[in-house]
Design an enzyme around this catalytic site. Structure first.
Site, PDB file in Angstrom:
ATOM      1  CD  GLU A   1      -3.477  -6.228   2.740  1.00 29.72           C
ATOM      2  OE1 GLU A   1      -4.340  -5.495   3.126  1.00 29.72           O
ATOM      3  OE2 GLU A   1      -2.522  -6.124   2.719  1.00 29.72           O
TER       4      GLU A   1
ATOM      5  CD  GLU B   1      -2.664  -1.154   2.228  1.00 30.43           C
ATOM      6  OE1 GLU B   1      -2.649  -0.523   3.410  1.00 30.43           O
ATOM      7  OE2 GLU B   1      -4.170  -1.910   2.015  1.00 30.43           O
TER       8      GLU B   1
HETATM    9  C1  BGP Z   1      -4.219  -2.913   4.963  1.00 30.75           C
HETATM   10  C2  BGP Z   1      -3.067  -3.784   5.645  1.00 30.75           C
HETATM   11  C3  BGP Z   1      -3.129  -4.947   6.259  1.00 30.75           C
HETATM   12  C4  BGP Z   1      -4.003  -5.031   7.097  1.00 30.75           C
HETATM   13  C5  BGP Z   1      -5.361  -4.694   6.708  1.00 30.75           C
HETATM   14  C6  BGP Z   1      -6.752  -4.709   7.451  1.00 30.75           C
HETATM   15  O1  BGP Z   1      -4.420  -1.866   4.900  1.00 30.75           O
HETATM   16  O2  BGP Z   1      -2.220  -3.828   4.555  1.00 30.75           O
HETATM   17  O3  BGP Z   1      -1.858  -4.881   7.033  1.00 30.75           O
HETATM   18  O4  BGP Z   1      -4.258  -5.383   8.369  1.00 30.75           O
HETATM   19  O5  BGP Z   1      -5.371  -3.479   5.832  1.00 30.75           O
HETATM   20  O6  BGP Z   1      -6.810  -3.559   8.397  1.00 30.75           O
HETATM   21  P1  BGP Z   1      -6.930  -3.689   9.870  1.00 30.75           P
HETATM   22  O7  BGP Z   1      -6.038  -4.862  10.411  1.00 30.75           O
HETATM   23  O8  BGP Z   1      -6.651  -2.412  10.655  1.00 30.75           O
HETATM   24  O9  BGP Z   1      -8.322  -4.175   9.998  1.00 30.75           O
END
Ligand code: BGP
Length: 488
Positions: free
Chosen positions: A378, A187
């Site tokens: 993701e 990201e």
């Molecule tokens: C993305 C990241 C991850 C992640 C996910 C979910 O931005 O790359 O590392 O954890 O989001 O976010 P969160 O864990 O805050 O729910």
């Protein structure tokens, strides 16, 4: 239809799973000083991502793990074999993991890597290969050696590029025979929104807007140089960029709302534009000029960016957001943003707006723009799970979320999008990025740990585990069933 060889799998990040933060010589990373923030209002973005020099100093002096849960993770460092066995049982064809830079270079400035760190990743990737799980590896996923953040204000300082390139070279030389699919910065656009976790930029050290764009420029140059090295050193190696796909709709068809939305879209795509098309978009350069931001170009940068573009485009997708110029428009949080609420969508327990059709729109938008293979690395939903009296998590809501997204993914592929694979976030419960909670659960596998680290750490299959296993076994042909009727 999903193509033959479609890479189904899951995605993890070292700082959210490995734990063992001070084991085998590893140095502290920026993730180790980000605190547990369960009570923060998730629409208060500044509070969620705020950090000061005083916070960092206090964290460094504090050996506590409960206040800094990323130090604990889910102990993947010691339990990876058990976890990989479960992923193999799910039928994973790929697993996305990241390398903890400070496990190889504790302060980032050492000339040679720590052999203990190298040995850990060698064993991890070897085991993945043995299980026929293709490693997909991110070099920089929200963690850099804390020492670099403190010494240089992180990526704001150009000298960090050389340290990163040295680290990347070691990764390619030592792991390149096992790992062919790489990503540089997770990201990469995130540095503008949360400069510390993304780039070690400490907000109270001066002009944070300028520092963030300088840091982003340095990451672009570092990414291009790592791409060049990957192509030179890794036989058959392919490098991807990684973008937070923040698809944005206008709240109304009022032209001013549409114009504001257009600006958001340009801002969101620009880091991928640089890494795919090899140059800054003129519209972005002009906007930065108007804002008084200087992009710290040095001789040779333009050529490096132009000559070493990526081979595929990867991205995260969790939700869409909406834009409006109405200051009173109701707000809704999302992945590292707060936007305007969309009345047509439901929300997760953390307020992120669930939008499967937005996933198809995102895939088509990215493919139409870049015309190169995409990889969704993701996607998932954070939920409160309850362990039933039978000891099992029954999670039809998670199955419903994934099924709806997979249907849209299939449709996008049918419409012509080239998609290399899909890795869910996260296939096993892990510490959340934003709030450092364990209770924000994403996995098909339950981990018996609560926010304060109480529990055995035992792994258990949820109902969704069996559902995803079937989806992979049929290469996405059978998306039927919900938590209620999936065999347990
Ligand atoms: C993305 C990241 C991850 C992640 C996910 C979910 O931005 O790359 O590392 O954890 O989001 O976010 P969160 O864990 O805050 O729910």
């Amino acid at each position: 239809m999903f193509p033959e060889g479609f890479l189904w799998g899951g995605a993890l990040a070292a700082n959210q799973v490995e734990g063992a933060w001070n084991v085998d010589g590893r140095g502290p990373s920026v993730a180790d000083v980000t605190a547990y923030k369960p009570k923060v209002d998730v629409t208060n973005y500044a509070a969620l991502h705020s950090i000061t020099t005083a916070d960092i100093e206090a964290a460094l002096a504090d050996p506590d793990v409960d206040r800094y849960p990323k130090r604990r993770g889910i102990d993947f460092y010691h339990r990876y074999e058990e976890d990989l066995a479960l992923f193999a049982e799910l039928g994973f064809r790929t697993l996305r993991v990241s390398i903890s830079w400070s496990r190889l270079f504790p302060t980032g400035e050492e000339e040679e890597p720590l052999e203990a760190g190298v040995a850990f990743y060698e064993s991890l990737f070897t085991e993945m290969r043995r299980l026929n799980i293709e490693p997909l590896v991110t070099l920089h996923h929200y963690e850099m050696p804390l020492a670099l953040a403190l010494a240089y204000n992180g990526w704001a300082d150009r000298r960090v590029i050389e340290h990163f390139v040295r680290y990347a070279r070691v990764c390619f030389e030592r792991f390149g025979s096992l790992v062919k699919l790489w990503l540089t910065f997770n990201e990469i656009d995130g540095i503008i929104r949360h400069p510390f976790s993304s780039g070690g930029v400490i907000p109270d050290r001066g002009d944070v807007l300028q520092a963030s764009y300088s840091a982003l420029h340095h990451q672009f140059v570092a990414s291009a140089r790592a791409t060049q090295l990957c192509h030179e050193l890794v036989e058959g190696g392919r490098m991807g960029c990684m973008l937070t796909k923040l698809t944005t709709y206008p709240r109304t068809c009022r032209p001013e709302d549409v114009a504001a939305t257009q600006q958001k879209i340009i801002d969101n795509h620009f880091p991928a534009d640089v890494q795919v098309l090899g140059a800054y978009p003129r519209l972005v350069l002009r906007k930065l000029e108007r804002q008084g931001v200087v992009v710290p170009f040095e001789p040779g940068d333009e050529e490096v960016l132009r000559d070493h573009t990526v081979d595929f485009v990867s991205f995260s997708y969790y939700m869409t957001t909406t834009e409006s110029i109405d200051p009173d428009a109701e707000r809704a949080p999302g992945n590292t943003i707060v936007g305007v609420k969309n009345p047509y969508l439901s929300s997760s327990e953390w307020g992120w707006q669930v939008d499967p059709v937005g996933f198809r729109i995102s895939l088509i938008e990215l493919y139409d723009r870049y015309r190169m293979p995409l990889f969704c690395v993701e996607n998932g939903i954070g939920s409160i799970d309850v362990v039933g009296e039978d000891g099992i998590v029954h999670d039809p809501y998670r199955i419903d979320y994934f099924r709806a997204h997979f249907e849209q993914m299939r449709q996008a592929i049918d419409e012509g999008v080239e998609l290399m694979g899909y890795t869910s976030w996260a296939p096993i419960d892990i510490v959340s990025l934003s709030t450092s909670q364990m209770s924000k659960r994403y996995g098909f596998i339950h981990v018996d740990l609560d926010d304060l680290g109480r529990g055995t750490g035992e792994r258990r299959r949820k109902d969704s585990f069996h559902w995803y296993q079937k989806v992979i076994a049929t290469n996405g042909a059978d998306l039927s069933g919900s938590g209620g009727d999936v065999p347990v």
